[in-house]
Design a protein around this motif. Structure first.
Motif, PDB file in Angstrom:
ATOM      1  N   GLY A  78     -46.046 -21.274  94.129  1.00  0.00           N
ATOM      2  CA  GLY A  78     -45.609 -20.490  93.630  1.00  0.00           C
ATOM      3  C   GLY A  78     -46.029 -19.611  92.174  1.00  0.00           C
ATOM      4  O   GLY A  78     -45.627 -18.856  91.592  1.00  0.00           O
ATOM      5  N   PHE A  79     -47.164 -20.362  91.866  1.00  0.00           N
ATOM      6  CA  PHE A  79     -48.070 -19.934  90.621  1.00  0.00           C
ATOM      7  C   PHE A  79     -49.020 -19.024  91.144  1.00  0.00           C
ATOM      8  O   PHE A  79     -49.383 -18.684  92.315  1.00  0.00           O
ATOM      9  CB  PHE A  79     -48.556 -21.056  90.123  1.00  0.00           C
ATOM     10  N   TYR A  80     -49.382 -18.377  90.006  1.00  0.00           N
ATOM     11  CA  TYR A  80     -50.438 -17.275  90.497  1.00  0.00           C
ATOM     12  C   TYR A  80     -51.771 -17.719  89.823  1.00  0.00           C
ATOM     13  O   TYR A  80     -51.879 -17.538  88.554  1.00  0.00           O
ATOM     14  CB  TYR A  80     -50.028 -15.817  89.959  1.00  0.00           C
ATOM     15  N   SER A  81     -52.641 -18.306  90.504  1.00  0.00           N
ATOM     16  CA  SER A  81     -53.970 -18.946  89.939  1.00  0.00           C
ATOM     17  C   SER A  81     -55.081 -17.990  89.608  1.00  0.00           C
ATOM     18  O   SER A  81     -55.216 -16.965  90.653  1.00  0.00           O
ATOM     19  CB  SER A  81     -54.468 -20.079  90.646  1.00  0.00           C
ATOM     20  N   LEU A  82     -55.630 -17.841  88.514  1.00  0.00           N
ATOM     21  CA  LEU A  82     -56.705 -16.796  88.197  1.00  0.00           C
ATOM     22  C   LEU A  82     -57.782 -17.628  87.899  1.00  0.00           C
ATOM     23  O   LEU A  82     -57.904 -18.287  86.910  1.00  0.00           O
ATOM     24  CB  LEU A  82     -56.418 -15.890  87.168  1.00  0.00           C
ATOM     25  N   CYS A  83     -58.878 -17.624  88.733  1.00  0.00           N
ATOM     26  CA  CYS A  83     -60.040 -18.562  88.616  1.00  0.00           C
ATOM     27  C   CYS A  83     -61.355 -17.900  88.048  1.00  0.00           C
ATOM     28  O   CYS A  83     -61.727 -16.939  88.534  1.00  0.00           O
ATOM     29  CB  CYS A  83     -60.467 -19.289  89.770  1.00  0.00           C
ATOM     30  N   THR A  84     -62.049 -18.543  87.078  1.00  0.00           N
ATOM     31  CA  THR A  84     -63.205 -17.745  86.536  1.00  0.00           C
ATOM     32  C   THR A  84     -64.503 -18.865  86.808  1.00  0.00           C
ATOM     33  O   THR A  84     -64.168 -19.929  86.479  1.00  0.00           O
ATOM     34  CB  THR A  84     -63.313 -17.445  85.277  1.00  0.00           C
ATOM     35  N   TYR A  85     -65.754 -18.588  87.475  1.00  0.00           N
ATOM     36  CA  TYR A  85     -67.049 -19.438  87.402  1.00  0.00           C
ATOM     37  C   TYR A  85     -67.969 -18.300  87.789  1.00  0.00           C
ATOM     38  O   TYR A  85     -67.773 -17.502  88.078  1.00  0.00           O
ATOM     39  CB  TYR A  85     -66.657 -20.492  88.588  1.00  0.00           C
ATOM     40  N   ILE A  86     -69.171 -18.972  87.659  1.00  0.00           N
ATOM     41  CA  ILE A  86     -70.548 -18.122  88.128  1.00  0.00           C
ATOM     42  C   ILE A  86     -70.586 -18.282  89.541  1.00  0.00           C
ATOM     43  O   ILE A  86     -70.673 -19.097  90.206  1.00  0.00           O
ATOM     44  CB  ILE A  86     -71.548 -18.830  87.399  1.00  0.00           C
ATOM     45  N   TRP A  87     -70.550 -17.109  89.994  1.00  0.00           N
ATOM     46  CA  TRP A  87     -70.441 -16.610  91.438  1.00  0.00           C
ATOM     47  C   TRP A  87     -71.745 -17.445  92.333  1.00  0.00           C
ATOM     48  O   TRP A  87     -71.387 -18.046  93.331  1.00  0.00           O
ATOM     49  CB  TRP A  87     -70.699 -15.163  91.650  1.00  0.00           C
ATOM     50  N   THR A  88     -72.692 -17.773  91.565  1.00  0.00           N
ATOM     51  CA  THR A  88     -73.821 -18.374  92.258  1.00  0.00           C
ATOM     52  C   THR A  88     -73.687 -19.820  92.719  1.00  0.00           C
ATOM     53  O   THR A  88     -74.089 -20.372  93.526  1.00  0.00           O
ATOM     54  CB  THR A  88     -75.072 -18.374  91.665  1.00  0.00           C
ATOM     55  N   PHE A  89     -72.467 -20.549  91.867  1.00  0.00           N
ATOM     56  CA  PHE A  89     -72.267 -21.874  92.127  1.00  0.00           C
ATOM     57  C   PHE A  89     -70.867 -21.897  93.199  1.00  0.00           C
ATOM     58  O   PHE A  89     -70.576 -23.163  93.380  1.00  0.00           O
ATOM     59  CB  PHE A  89     -71.758 -22.498  90.672  1.00  0.00           C
ATOM     60  N   ARG A  90     -70.641 -20.811  93.903  1.00  0.00           N
ATOM     61  CA  ARG A  90     -69.529 -20.939  94.761  1.00  0.00           C
ATOM     62  C   ARG A  90     -69.888 -21.579  95.880  1.00  0.00           C
ATOM     63  O   ARG A  90     -70.978 -21.320  96.442  1.00  0.00           O
ATOM     64  CB  ARG A  90     -69.162 -19.516  95.179  1.00  0.00           C
ATOM     65  N   ASN A  91     -69.086 -22.384  96.344  1.00  0.00           N
ATOM     66  CA  ASN A  91     -69.339 -23.141  97.519  1.00  0.00           C
ATOM     67  C   ASN A  91     -68.621 -22.639  98.842  1.00  0.00           C
ATOM     68  O   ASN A  91     -67.401 -22.556  98.465  1.00  0.00           O
ATOM     69  CB  ASN A  91     -69.042 -24.845  97.109  1.00  0.00           C
ATOM     70  N   THR A  92     -69.341 -22.479  99.736  1.00  0.00           N
ATOM     71  CA  THR A  92     -68.711 -22.009 100.842  1.00  0.00           C
ATOM     72  C   THR A  92     -67.640 -22.774 101.492  1.00  0.00           C
ATOM     73  O   THR A  92     -66.611 -22.293 102.356  1.00  0.00           O
ATOM     74  CB  THR A  92     -69.751 -21.549 102.088  1.00  0.00           C
ATOM     75  N   SER A  93     -67.653 -24.216 101.179  1.00  0.00           N
ATOM     76  CA  SER A  93     -66.657 -25.011 101.794  1.00  0.00           C
ATOM     77  C   SER A  93     -65.312 -24.859 101.045  1.00  0.00           C
ATOM     78  O   SER A  93     -64.304 -25.319 101.511  1.00  0.00           O
ATOM     79  CB  SER A  93     -67.237 -26.440 101.475  1.00  0.00           C
ATOM     80  N   SER A  94     -65.418 -24.230  99.960  1.00  0.00           N
ATOM     81  CA  SER A  94     -63.952 -23.812  99.299  1.00  0.00           C
ATOM     82  C   SER A  94     -63.414 -22.586  99.659  1.00  0.00           C
ATOM     83  O   SER A  94     -62.355 -22.297  99.556  1.00  0.00           O
ATOM     84  CB  SER A  94     -64.399 -23.747  97.667  1.00  0.00           C
ATOM     85  N   LEU A  95     -64.224 -21.978 100.578  1.00  0.00           N
ATOM     86  CA  LEU A  95     -63.591 -20.653 101.156  1.00  0.00           C
ATOM     87  C   LEU A  95     -62.783 -20.875 102.140  1.00  0.00           C
ATOM     88  O   LEU A  95     -62.369 -20.983 103.315  1.00  0.00           O
ATOM     89  CB  LEU A  95     -64.678 -19.595 101.275  1.00  0.00           C
TER      90      LEU A  95
END
Length: 95
Positions: A78-95
């Protein structure tokens, strides 16, 4: 919230400052808003949220994929999470 200006030659706030101030307004309205950061320090300005609302801030360290998982877990509770990070470090396994 912020509105776009018609005269683009006017200088306004940096986008990251406007985003953080908007999130701080959201936290005032709803204490279930959680800001999350992947060890960006002052670059994202999320440290301002940590100072003003430490109970609504999670520092996930150098673990972007894990941060997304934590955000999903918070959302399922029930929380609303807002994440920030550098997009190039995004890992497709987290999607």
């Amino acid at each position: 919230m912020y509105k776009l200006v018609e005269n683009r030659s006017e200088k306004g706030k940096e986008l990251r400052v406007a985003v953080v101030e908007s999130i701080q307004e959201l936290i005032k309205e709803n204490d279930k808003v959680i800001a999350m950061e992947a060890d960006l320090g002052g670059a994202s300005k999320f440290t301002n949220i940590k100072k003003s609302n430490p109970e609504n801030f999670i520092q996930c360290g150098i673990s972007e994929a894990n941060m997304i998982g934590v955000g999903c877990g918070l959302s399922s509770e029930g929380f609303y999470s807002l994440c920030t990070y550098i997009w190039t470090f995004r890992n497709t396994s987290s999607l």
